[in-house]
Scaffold this motif. Sequence first.
Motif, mmCIF file in Angstrom:
data_model
loop_
_atom_site.group_PDB
_atom_site.id
_atom_site.type_symbol
_atom_site.label_atom_id
_atom_site.label_comp_id
_atom_site.label_asym_id
_atom_site.label_seq_id
_atom_site.Cartn_x
_atom_site.Cartn_y
_atom_site.Cartn_z
ATOM 1 N N THR A 192 9.844 -8.715 -74.576
ATOM 2 C CA THR A 192 8.830 -9.735 -74.840
ATOM 3 C C THR A 192 8.072 -9.325 -76.086
ATOM 4 O O THR A 192 7.641 -8.165 -76.204
ATOM 5 C CB THR A 192 7.864 -9.900 -73.660
ATOM 6 O OG1 THR A 192 8.598 -10.300 -72.497
ATOM 7 C CG2 THR A 192 6.805 -10.949 -73.969
ATOM 8 N N TYR B 163 12.281 -12.432 -89.669
ATOM 9 C CA TYR B 163 12.919 -13.473 -88.878
ATOM 10 C C TYR B 163 14.079 -14.078 -89.667
ATOM 11 O O TYR B 163 14.043 -14.150 -90.894
ATOM 12 C CB TYR B 163 11.916 -14.564 -88.517
ATOM 13 C CG TYR B 163 10.925 -14.156 -87.455
ATOM 14 C CD1 TYR B 163 11.220 -14.319 -86.105
ATOM 15 C CD2 TYR B 163 9.689 -13.615 -87.799
ATOM 16 C CE1 TYR B 163 10.312 -13.950 -85.127
ATOM 17 C CE2 TYR B 163 8.778 -13.243 -86.827
ATOM 18 C CZ TYR B 163 9.091 -13.411 -85.490
ATOM 19 O OH TYR B 163 8.193 -13.049 -84.522
ATOM 20 N N LYS C 206 16.917 -14.402 -76.302
ATOM 21 C CA LYS C 206 17.767 -15.472 -75.768
ATOM 22 C C LYS C 206 18.913 -14.920 -74.946
ATOM 23 O O LYS C 206 19.327 -15.522 -73.949
ATOM 24 C CB LYS C 206 18.308 -16.316 -76.924
ATOM 25 C CG LYS C 206 19.052 -17.563 -76.495
ATOM 26 C CD LYS C 206 19.433 -18.407 -77.704
ATOM 27 C CE LYS C 206 20.121 -19.697 -77.285
ATOM 28 N NZ LYS C 206 20.476 -20.536 -78.469
ATOM 29 N N LEU D 259 16.411 -15.072 -80.412
ATOM 30 C CA LEU D 259 15.211 -15.483 -79.691
ATOM 31 C C LEU D 259 15.356 -16.900 -79.160
ATOM 32 O O LEU D 259 16.194 -17.677 -79.621
ATOM 33 C CB LEU D 259 13.990 -15.395 -80.609
ATOM 34 C CG LEU D 259 13.657 -14.004 -81.170
ATOM 35 C CD1 LEU D 259 12.478 -14.088 -82.122
ATOM 36 C CD2 LEU D 259 13.377 -13.005 -80.046
ATOM 37 N N THR D 260 14.513 -17.223 -78.192
ATOM 38 C CA THR D 260 14.569 -18.559 -77.575
ATOM 39 C C THR D 260 13.897 -19.624 -78.420
ATOM 40 O O THR D 260 13.999 -20.810 -78.108
ATOM 41 C CB THR D 260 13.904 -18.521 -76.190
ATOM 42 O OG1 THR D 260 12.557 -18.029 -76.312
ATOM 43 C CG2 THR D 260 14.684 -17.624 -75.236
ATOM 44 N N ASP D 261 13.174 -19.235 -79.466
ATOM 45 C CA ASP D 261 12.552 -20.215 -80.365
ATOM 46 C C ASP D 261 12.768 -19.774 -81.803
ATOM 47 O O ASP D 261 13.191 -18.654 -82.071
ATOM 48 C CB ASP D 261 11.056 -20.388 -80.060
ATOM 49 C CG ASP D 261 10.259 -19.113 -80.294
ATOM 50 O OD1 ASP D 261 10.169 -18.671 -81.452
ATOM 51 O OD2 ASP D 261 9.726 -18.549 -79.311
ATOM 52 N N ASN D 262 12.451 -20.672 -82.720
ATOM 53 C CA ASN D 262 12.651 -20.399 -84.151
ATOM 54 C C ASN D 262 11.339 -20.146 -84.893
ATOM 55 O O ASN D 262 11.295 -20.227 -86.123
ATOM 56 C CB ASN D 262 13.397 -21.572 -84.808
ATOM 57 C CG ASN D 262 14.823 -21.690 -84.308
ATOM 58 O OD1 ASN D 262 15.500 -20.695 -84.076
ATOM 59 N ND2 ASN D 262 15.280 -22.927 -84.120
ATOM 60 N N ASN D 263 10.266 -19.883 -84.160
ATOM 61 C CA ASN D 263 8.984 -19.606 -84.804
ATOM 62 C C ASN D 263 9.052 -18.276 -85.553
ATOM 63 O O ASN D 263 9.690 -17.321 -85.092
ATOM 64 C CB ASN D 263 7.867 -19.563 -83.769
ATOM 65 C CG ASN D 263 7.670 -20.906 -83.080
ATOM 66 O OD1 ASN D 263 7.930 -21.948 -83.666
ATOM 67 N ND2 ASN D 263 7.218 -20.885 -81.844
ATOM 68 N N CYS E 150 3.830 -15.512 -77.058
ATOM 69 C CA CYS E 150 4.950 -14.648 -76.699
ATOM 70 C C CYS E 150 6.270 -15.248 -77.169
ATOM 71 O O CYS E 150 6.420 -16.469 -77.232
ATOM 72 C CB CYS E 150 5.001 -14.431 -75.184
ATOM 73 S SG CYS E 150 3.571 -13.571 -74.506
ATOM 74 N N GLN E 151 7.189 -14.381 -77.492
ATOM 75 C CA GLN E 151 8.570 -14.762 -77.773
ATOM 76 C C GLN E 151 9.496 -13.937 -76.884
ATOM 77 O O GLN E 151 9.163 -12.803 -76.514
ATOM 78 C CB GLN E 151 8.917 -14.528 -79.253
ATOM 79 C CG GLN E 151 8.221 -15.472 -80.220
ATOM 80 C CD GLN E 151 8.668 -15.254 -81.648
ATOM 81 O OE1 GLN E 151 8.578 -14.148 -82.175
ATOM 82 N NE2 GLN E 151 9.147 -16.315 -82.287
ATOM 83 N N TYR E 152 10.671 -14.506 -76.582
ATOM 84 C CA TYR E 152 11.582 -13.862 -75.641
ATOM 85 C C TYR E 152 13.001 -13.835 -76.218
ATOM 86 O O TYR E 152 13.373 -14.703 -77.006
ATOM 87 C CB TYR E 152 11.586 -14.601 -74.302
ATOM 88 C CG TYR E 152 10.205 -14.795 -73.720
ATOM 89 C CD1 TYR E 152 9.615 -13.806 -72.940
ATOM 90 C CD2 TYR E 152 9.484 -15.967 -73.972
ATOM 91 C CE1 TYR E 152 8.354 -13.970 -72.409
ATOM 92 C CE2 TYR E 152 8.215 -16.146 -73.445
ATOM 93 C CZ TYR E 152 7.652 -15.142 -72.664
ATOM 94 O OH TYR E 152 6.390 -15.320 -72.146
#
Length: 437
Positions: free
Chosen positions: A234, A192, A15, A212-216, A11-13
């Motif tokens: 989500t 992305y 920010k 997003l909360t991550d850089n994946n 999952c990604q969320y």
Amino acid sequence: MPPETIYKTVCQYNKLPVSDRDMAGLQEIAEDCCRVRNYVYERYGGIGGLAKIYPGYTVQNEMTRSGLREKLGLPSVYFYLAVFDALGDIKSQWSRTKKRVEKNIQANENLVPEERHYLRFVMKQSRCFEAVLTGREIRLPEDWEERFQAVSNGVDIHRLNQYLRRQVRRCLTRPRTDKSDGFTVSPKAYRYGDHGIYLATKESRRRLFIPLTDNNAYTRQIYIRLFREERNITIYIPVEIKQKHPSGYEGETGLAMGMHCMFVTDRGNVYGERYLEYQSALTDYVRERLPGHRRNAKNNPGMKKYNAGKARLEAALHAYVNAEINQMLDTEKPGTVYLPKLPGRSKAGINKKVNASVSMWQKGFVKSRLAQKCRERSIELVEVYGKGISVECSRCGAEGIREGSLFRCPSCGLETAERQNTAGNVLKRGKALRGEA
């Protein structure tokens, strides 16, 4: 040999809270995708659509000519995925319908074995099944035609075909959905960058950016779930990962599974002792608050608060389950895990509170997480026959006595914890299934 790779969902969320304008745009896409799915359900979810849903390109072409995409102004990267999502639901509905019909055929005492054999043949041969349901002449390839003549010899085809049509009409339910809180996105509809994701919108040449909360970054088909009130999203991404082959994982472990504690092994080790505490908190919350919120639910602002509280308790329960399964596997290090097949429904008696807990027992989630984590570690998970497994002595096989949480065998004198005895029987039956005992 098990596959070297498996799929899991990550999952990604977002920010930052999604702006009202952007959330409205995403919501509009979700509502349009819902309309597309319902259009496909209505047009192809019945008997008349059966011949078109496999493999689905006929439906795709007809949906292109329908003009629905242009009417909605929905980009093709969303439109066709909604079409194929709906086709997947229709195919699943047909699979469930066939299972119900087969069960009814088996339970019908008025059918002789030859008639049951004919009906099963018709249901397994797709062309034959479609022809019978639509009332058309049955035309099969030469090799199948010979088999059809063999199974139809000596039975009343007309009567059996009518019976099959009645059963299908009785069991088939045309899918429909009112859910418009998410949609599927193809890789062409997003990219992305800049620590976030850019999504295609219904506006020409405009992409919506969400930090997003991550850089994946991924290049797969994804699913976006909308939480409009919280202004959050989500992103669910299926990813392929390599199976782990950790050293030291060998031997066999039998597990007893329950509500008071998640697992007890054949060695007597206990995992998930606080499971009932988490489950009871969720059950009590739902049992006490849901009836009040159901009254005039559409105009009840407290329903949002109720759903948020329920989601928090479920998240805490699921996190606990995952942690305890990880601890169990890391401690026991099994090469093979045996688990008893659990009944679909449990009856707890007259205690309403206990019945509520049993009905909400998330054994399906526990089992699915155990299966996933076993696959990730290349551990074989085997289900064994569970009937009578808790009253049989794991040492001598005689019938014993359960006294609360204690098991006692009058034959050999074994006295042990009831759950440990059950786990020992799981291990014995697992070994017997594999021819080791």
